[in-house]
Write an enzyme that holds these catalytic residues in place. Structure first.
Site, PDB file in Angstrom:
ATOM      1  N   THR A 135     -63.895 -54.537 -19.869  1.00  0.00           N
ATOM      2  CA  THR A 135     -65.239 -55.005 -20.235  1.00  0.00           C
ATOM      3  C   THR A 135     -66.246 -54.579 -19.173  1.00  0.00           C
ATOM      4  O   THR A 135     -65.890 -54.179 -18.062  1.00  0.00           O
ATOM      5  CB  THR A 135     -65.306 -56.541 -20.381  1.00  0.00           C
ATOM      6  OG1 THR A 135     -65.370 -57.117 -19.084  1.00  0.00           O
ATOM      7  CG2 THR A 135     -64.122 -57.096 -21.134  1.00  0.00           C
ATOM      8  N   LYS A 136     -67.527 -54.754 -19.542  1.00  0.00           N
ATOM      9  CA  LYS A 136     -68.621 -54.435 -18.631  1.00  0.00           C
ATOM     10  C   LYS A 136     -68.483 -55.237 -17.332  1.00  0.00           C
ATOM     11  O   LYS A 136     -68.592 -54.711 -16.237  1.00  0.00           O
ATOM     12  CB  LYS A 136     -69.935 -54.804 -19.344  1.00  0.00           C
ATOM     13  CG  LYS A 136     -71.171 -54.369 -18.662  1.00  0.00           C
ATOM     14  CD  LYS A 136     -72.395 -54.674 -19.505  1.00  0.00           C
ATOM     15  CE  LYS A 136     -72.998 -55.993 -19.096  1.00  0.00           C
ATOM     16  NZ  LYS A 136     -74.182 -56.378 -19.849  1.00  0.00           N
ATOM     17  N   PHE A 137     -68.188 -56.551 -17.478  1.00  0.00           N
ATOM     18  CA  PHE A 137     -68.071 -57.407 -16.301  1.00  0.00           C
ATOM     19  C   PHE A 137     -66.883 -56.984 -15.438  1.00  0.00           C
ATOM     20  O   PHE A 137     -66.933 -57.029 -14.225  1.00  0.00           O
ATOM     21  CB  PHE A 137     -67.914 -58.871 -16.723  1.00  0.00           C
ATOM     22  CG  PHE A 137     -69.216 -59.483 -17.124  1.00  0.00           C
ATOM     23  CD1 PHE A 137     -69.977 -60.186 -16.212  1.00  0.00           C
ATOM     24  CD2 PHE A 137     -69.700 -59.334 -18.402  1.00  0.00           C
ATOM     25  CE1 PHE A 137     -71.195 -60.729 -16.575  1.00  0.00           C
ATOM     26  CE2 PHE A 137     -70.911 -59.873 -18.791  1.00  0.00           C
ATOM     27  CZ  PHE A 137     -71.657 -60.572 -17.869  1.00  0.00           C
ATOM     28  N   GLU A 138     -65.846 -56.529 -16.118  1.00  0.00           N
ATOM     29  CA  GLU A 138     -64.658 -56.117 -15.388  1.00  0.00           C
ATOM     30  C   GLU A 138     -64.938 -54.860 -14.567  1.00  0.00           C
ATOM     31  O   GLU A 138     -64.554 -54.771 -13.402  1.00  0.00           O
ATOM     32  CB  GLU A 138     -63.550 -55.838 -16.406  1.00  0.00           C
ATOM     33  CG  GLU A 138     -62.225 -55.507 -15.786  1.00  0.00           C
ATOM     34  CD  GLU A 138     -61.123 -55.635 -16.819  1.00  0.00           C
ATOM     35  OE1 GLU A 138     -61.440 -55.695 -18.026  1.00  0.00           O
ATOM     36  OE2 GLU A 138     -59.965 -55.693 -16.407  1.00  0.00           O
ATOM     37  N   ASP A 187     -68.028 -67.247 -17.387  1.00  0.00           N
ATOM     38  CA  ASP A 187     -68.895 -67.454 -16.214  1.00  0.00           C
ATOM     39  C   ASP A 187     -68.118 -68.223 -15.150  1.00  0.00           C
ATOM     40  O   ASP A 187     -67.603 -69.305 -15.429  1.00  0.00           O
ATOM     41  CB  ASP A 187     -70.133 -68.250 -16.630  1.00  0.00           C
ATOM     42  CG  ASP A 187     -70.953 -67.493 -17.666  1.00  0.00           C
ATOM     43  OD1 ASP A 187     -71.503 -66.432 -17.340  1.00  0.00           O
ATOM     44  OD2 ASP A 187     -71.012 -67.957 -18.823  1.00  0.00           O
ATOM     45  N   ASP A 229     -62.099 -62.107 -12.948  1.00  0.00           N
ATOM     46  CA  ASP A 229     -62.035 -61.384 -11.669  1.00  0.00           C
ATOM     47  C   ASP A 229     -62.444 -62.317 -10.523  1.00  0.00           C
ATOM     48  O   ASP A 229     -62.690 -61.848  -9.421  1.00  0.00           O
ATOM     49  CB  ASP A 229     -62.929 -60.134 -11.694  1.00  0.00           C
ATOM     50  CG  ASP A 229     -64.395 -60.479 -11.854  1.00  0.00           C
ATOM     51  OD1 ASP A 229     -64.694 -61.644 -12.179  1.00  0.00           O
ATOM     52  OD2 ASP A 229     -65.251 -59.588 -11.657  1.00  0.00           O
ATOM     53  N   GLU A 231     -70.625 -66.868 -29.462  1.00  0.00           N
ATOM     54  CA  GLU A 231     -71.457 -66.561 -28.278  1.00  0.00           C
ATOM     55  C   GLU A 231     -72.791 -67.281 -28.476  1.00  0.00           C
ATOM     56  O   GLU A 231     -73.186 -67.563 -29.618  1.00  0.00           O
ATOM     57  CB  GLU A 231     -71.631 -65.035 -28.187  1.00  0.00           C
ATOM     58  CG  GLU A 231     -72.589 -64.507 -27.139  1.00  0.00           C
ATOM     59  CD  GLU A 231     -72.245 -64.916 -25.723  1.00  0.00           C
ATOM     60  OE1 GLU A 231     -73.015 -65.740 -25.182  1.00  0.00           O
ATOM     61  OE2 GLU A 231     -71.248 -64.464 -25.145  1.00  0.00           O
ATOM     62  N   LYS A 285     -70.384 -71.909  -7.346  1.00  0.00           N
ATOM     63  CA  LYS A 285     -70.743 -72.995  -6.420  1.00  0.00           C
ATOM     64  C   LYS A 285     -69.971 -74.266  -6.774  1.00  0.00           C
ATOM     65  O   LYS A 285     -69.865 -74.622  -7.948  1.00  0.00           O
ATOM     66  CB  LYS A 285     -72.243 -73.281  -6.503  1.00  0.00           C
ATOM     67  CG  LYS A 285     -73.096 -72.158  -5.960  1.00  0.00           C
ATOM     68  CD  LYS A 285     -74.560 -72.530  -5.976  1.00  0.00           C
ATOM     69  CE  LYS A 285     -75.373 -71.331  -5.533  1.00  0.00           C
ATOM     70  NZ  LYS A 285     -76.703 -71.279  -6.120  1.00  0.00           N
ATOM     71  N   GLU A 342     -62.674 -64.747 -30.236  1.00  0.00           N
ATOM     72  CA  GLU A 342     -63.098 -64.462 -28.852  1.00  0.00           C
ATOM     73  C   GLU A 342     -64.236 -65.409 -28.494  1.00  0.00           C
ATOM     74  O   GLU A 342     -65.277 -65.454 -29.162  1.00  0.00           O
ATOM     75  CB  GLU A 342     -63.548 -63.010 -28.644  1.00  0.00           C
ATOM     76  CG  GLU A 342     -63.873 -62.830 -27.142  1.00  0.00           C
ATOM     77  CD  GLU A 342     -64.228 -61.424 -26.694  1.00  0.00           C
ATOM     78  OE1 GLU A 342     -64.215 -60.498 -27.506  1.00  0.00           O
ATOM     79  OE2 GLU A 342     -64.537 -61.296 -25.479  1.00  0.00           O
TER      80      GLU A 342
HETATM   81  C1  LIG Z   1     -69.700 -63.599 -17.847  1.00  0.00           C
HETATM   82  S1  LIG Z   1     -70.019 -63.381 -19.541  1.00  0.00           S
HETATM   83  C2  LIG Z   1     -68.620 -62.415 -20.093  1.00  0.00           C
HETATM   84  C3  LIG Z   1     -68.841 -61.745 -21.397  1.00  0.00           C
HETATM   85  C4  LIG Z   1     -67.669 -60.930 -21.957  1.00  0.00           C
HETATM   86  N1  LIG Z   1     -66.564 -61.793 -22.295  1.00  0.00           N
HETATM   87  C5  LIG Z   1     -67.245 -59.837 -21.035  1.00  0.00           C
HETATM   88  O1  LIG Z   1     -66.129 -59.892 -20.551  1.00  0.00           O
HETATM   89  O2  LIG Z   1     -68.027 -58.899 -20.823  1.00  0.00           O
HETATM   90  C6  LIG Z   1     -69.681 -64.988 -20.233  1.00  0.00           C
HETATM   91  C7  LIG Z   1     -70.272 -65.180 -21.601  1.00  0.00           C
HETATM   92  O3  LIG Z   1     -69.848 -66.423 -22.147  1.00  0.00           O
HETATM   93  C8  LIG Z   1     -70.914 -66.998 -22.895  1.00  0.00           C
HETATM   94  N2  LIG Z   1     -70.657 -68.450 -22.982  1.00  0.00           N
HETATM   95  C9  LIG Z   1     -70.546 -69.321 -21.963  1.00  0.00           C
HETATM   96  N3  LIG Z   1     -70.273 -70.548 -22.427  1.00  0.00           N
HETATM   97  C10 LIG Z   1     -70.207 -70.448 -23.787  1.00  0.00           C
HETATM   98  C11 LIG Z   1     -69.966 -71.389 -24.825  1.00  0.00           C
HETATM   99  N4  LIG Z   1     -69.714 -72.675 -24.548  1.00  0.00           N
HETATM  100  N5  LIG Z   1     -69.988 -70.957 -26.090  1.00  0.00           N
HETATM  101  C12 LIG Z   1     -70.226 -69.647 -26.380  1.00  0.00           C
HETATM  102  N6  LIG Z   1     -70.458 -68.701 -25.433  1.00  0.00           N
HETATM  103  C13 LIG Z   1     -70.450 -69.107 -24.151  1.00  0.00           C
HETATM  104  C14 LIG Z   1     -72.149 -66.634 -22.101  1.00  0.00           C
HETATM  105  O4  LIG Z   1     -73.317 -66.665 -22.899  1.00  0.00           O
HETATM  106  C15 LIG Z   1     -71.803 -65.222 -21.610  1.00  0.00           C
HETATM  107  O5  LIG Z   1     -72.273 -64.239 -22.483  1.00  0.00           O
END
Ligand SMILES: C[S@@+](CC[C@H](N)C(=O)[O-])C[C@H]1O[C@@H](n2cnc3c(N)ncnc32)[C@H](O)[C@@H]1O
Length: 245
Positions: A224-227, A150, A186, A100, A154, A75
């Site tokens: 997930t939390k974000f979802e 993420d 989303d 992560e 923008k 993941e």
């Molecule tokens: C919007 S969050 C979503 C987290 C989780 N997947 C969820 O659905 O709740 C995106 C996550 O990806 C991580 N992330 C972004 N780019 C990354 C990278 N190149 N390597 C590891 N983690 C990364 C960020 O630190 C962040 O915690």
């Protein structure tokens, strides 16, 4: 300095001028946030058990990390690790790697792994792009998940979106033929971009949706939390599931 701190100060720290010159555009901004006391203790106590200190320039063999056989799933960007812990609990026969950069999220996952008594998860604090580029052996993964990356909404930040043609090429190298790549978002414009990029990688990935579009959320993808936040905001979620040819 502990290994996971050392890595933060070098390979994944965009403030490091050498790294900045090497890879100026990353999919994350390293905002450290504060570790709770429990998360800080988790790093001390649980990192030796679950953490993997991969060093750039070396190849990571998943077998010795786990000590048990089984297919390996990765993941990317697991956030606080809620989904990863739940998937690992549901599938003890599988082995999971989570990558992560965000320390509080990693600390949260470490606590969750201990609370659930899981032994089939290993955690890396790395830039996933680095790991996919040179850390994992070819065809070593049965599947890779990218849930709610993420969205960088923008226009001037679109270049930071992790899913690109280059990223899909990296996935094509590490996912074995027959294996799966599953993404969910989303953010509708990002979903469209993902679909376009993946559909154009037809020599490596085939859409499991016969109509060439999005899939229904499979039952084994936990919310997930974000979802849940997206749902509250009225965003619909798009799942994309592609099979490695
Ligand atoms: C919007 S969050 C979503 C987290 C989780 N997947 C969820 O659905 O709740 C995106 C996550 O990806 C991580 N992330 C972004 N780019 C990354 C990278 N190149 N390597 C590891 N983690 C990364 C960020 O630190 C962040 O915690």
């Amino acid at each position: 300095m502990k290994p996971h701190d050392r890595l933060a100060a070098t390979a994944i720290d965009p403030r490091n001028p050498l790294e900045q010159a090497r890879r100026p555009i990353r999919s994350f901004v390293l905002r450290e946030g504060r570790l709770t006391p429990a998360q800080a203790r988790a790093f001390d106590k649980l990192w030796p058990r679950y953490g993997v200190d991969w060093l750039r320039g070396t190849l990571l063999d998943p077998d010795p990390l786990f000590g048990t056989p089984g297919p390996v799933y990765l993941e990317v960007g697991f956030g606080n690790g809620e989904t990863l812990a739940r998937m690992a609990e549901a599938h003890p026969e599988r082995r999971y790697l989570g990558v992560e950069v965000h320390r509080p999220g990693i600390g949260h996952l470490l606590l969750e792994l201990e609370r659930r008594g899981l032994s089939n998860v290993r955690v890396l604090r790395q830039d996933a792009v680095e790991l996919l580029t040179e850390g994992l052996p070819p065809a070593s993964l049965e599947g890779t998940y990218l849930f709610f990356p993420d969205p960088w909404p923008k226009q001037r930040h679109h270049k930071r979106r992790i899913l690109s043609a280059e990223f899909v090429a990296l996935l094509g190298r590490v996912i074995r033929p027959g294996g799966v790549f599953h993404a969910a978002t989303d953010w509708a414009p990002y979903a469209e971009q993902m679909l376009g990029v993946l559909n154009r990688a037809g020599d490596r990935f085939a859409n499991t949706d016969p109509a060439g579009g999005y899939c229904a959320r499979p039952e084994d993808r936990p919310l997930t939390k974000f979802e849940r936040r997206g749902q509250r905001l009225g965003h619909s979620v798009h799942d994309l599931i592609f099979r490695r040819c």
